[in-house]
Design an enzyme around this catalytic site. Structure first.
Site, PDB file in Angstrom:
ATOM      1  N   PRO A 179       0.797  -1.215   0.000  1.00 35.60           N
ATOM      2  CA  PRO A 179       0.000   0.000   0.000  1.00 35.60           C
ATOM      3  C   PRO A 179       0.833   1.270   0.000  1.00 35.60           C
ATOM      4  CG  PRO A 179      -0.265  -1.290   2.034  1.00 35.60           C
ATOM      5  CD  PRO A 179       0.980  -1.711   1.364  1.00 35.60           C
ATOM      6  N   GLU A 180       0.543   2.127  -0.945  1.00 34.67           N
ATOM      7  CA  GLU A 180       1.038   3.496  -0.890  1.00 34.67           C
ATOM      8  C   GLU A 180      -0.174   4.354  -0.547  1.00 34.67           C
ATOM      9  OE1 GLU A 180       3.759   4.667  -3.980  1.00 34.67           O
ATOM     10  OE2 GLU A 180       4.137   2.594  -4.517  1.00 34.67           O
TER      11      GLU A 180
END
Length: 271
Positions: free
Chosen positions: A2-3
């Site tokens: 996840p960014e």
DNA sequence: CAACGGACCTGCCTGC
DNA sequence: TGCAGGCAGGTCCGTT
């Protein structure tokens, strides 16, 4: 995994189920995350209503009357909403059981993520204290990046991935934004002009906003809390496309390692 | 200070 | 088929 866009997608997905409901109890099956899950997390959350769910960089902040749950998904973490019971898989480490019957399930195979508790102001917490501005906020622009970068000789790609400079720009979106801005990822951060930082700041903002609109990037396994993939991958300009033609000029894209991370760029479009 | 390498973990893919 | 090696969306920490 996840960014910022994936964390924001996660936040939007679980908010309707977490807010306005009461936590029944918390079940911790595996406390060994990046830092141990507090042994009294259940006492912190049980019986209370969640009042807000915010994002700061890649951290999620869930507040109740007693304090704030600080959650990070690391590289492989996810939060899912279960509206009907489902037996936990080996890496489903924590369940938050809501009074209404839904379960918020935290999974993290690599255990680089964390679930922490603070009774104080979460923004004073050591993990959040020194974070740079939000890239989608007004305080983030080319003038800021330019000011921040003076005297820095390390590559601009690492510079924009430094959470003390700006939060939320991870390995995918750093390559993507530099590609949009036409800046070579190995260029020294201190040798990028003010004008080009204006373009880069806009590119970071556009890239992240567009990805949020498409539900994030699903490379291997990212799915939102409802189990659906994101569609940003199909619009990636350079990430993961080594050897394939640049969408602008057709030249084969290159891959190099910058700061131990794979980096993708077009040698003719990015200088 | 800035910069770098190592550390933390598991899963998956490739190539021998 | 088995196994070793490399790689993966993050980021803290200790050392130069």
């Amino acid at each position: 995994m996840p960014e910022l866009p994936e964390v924001e997608t996660t936040r939007r997905g679980i908010a309707p189920f977490l807010l306005g409901d009461r936590v029944e109890r918390v079940e911790v099956r595996e406390p060994r995350l990046r830092w141990p899950v507090p042994a009294d997390l259940d006492q912190c959350l049980a019986g209370t209503e969640m009042l807000s769910l915010d994002r700061r960089g890649k951290y999620l902040l869930a507040r109740n009357v007693r304090g704030t749950l600080i959650a990070h998904l690391g590289m492989s973490g996810s939060l899912r909403v279960l509206t009907r019971p489902e037996p936990p898989s080996p890496h489903d480490h924590v369940d938050i059981l809501m009074a209404g019957g839904t379960v918020i399930r935290y999974r993290d195979p690599r255990r680089f993520g964390c679930l922490l508790w603070t009774g104080g102001d979460p923004f004073d917490h050591p993990l959040l204290r020194d974070l740079g501005p939000e890239p989608l906020s007004d305080g983030f622009d080319g003038a800021y990046l330019h000011r921040c970068s003076r005297g820095r000789r390390a590559p601009v790609k690492g510079f924009v991935m430094d959470a003390r400079v700006v939060v939320g720009v991870g390995n995918i979106y750093a390559s993507e934004a530099l590609s949009m801005a036409g800046i070579h990822p190995l260029r020294a951060a201190g040798r990028v002009s003010r004008q080009r930082y204006d373009v880069l700041a806009g590119a970071i903002r556009d890239t992240l906003e567009r990805s949020i609109r498409l539900g994030g990037t699903t490379l291997r396994d990212f799915v939102n809390p409802a189990g659906e993939p994101g569609y940003f991958e199909q619009t990636l300009r350079v990430y993961g496309r080594a050897g394939q033609p640049c969408r602008t000029c057709g030249a084969p894209l290159r891959q190099v390692v910058v700061g131990q991370r794979s980096t993708f760029y077009c040698a003719s479009c990015q200088r």
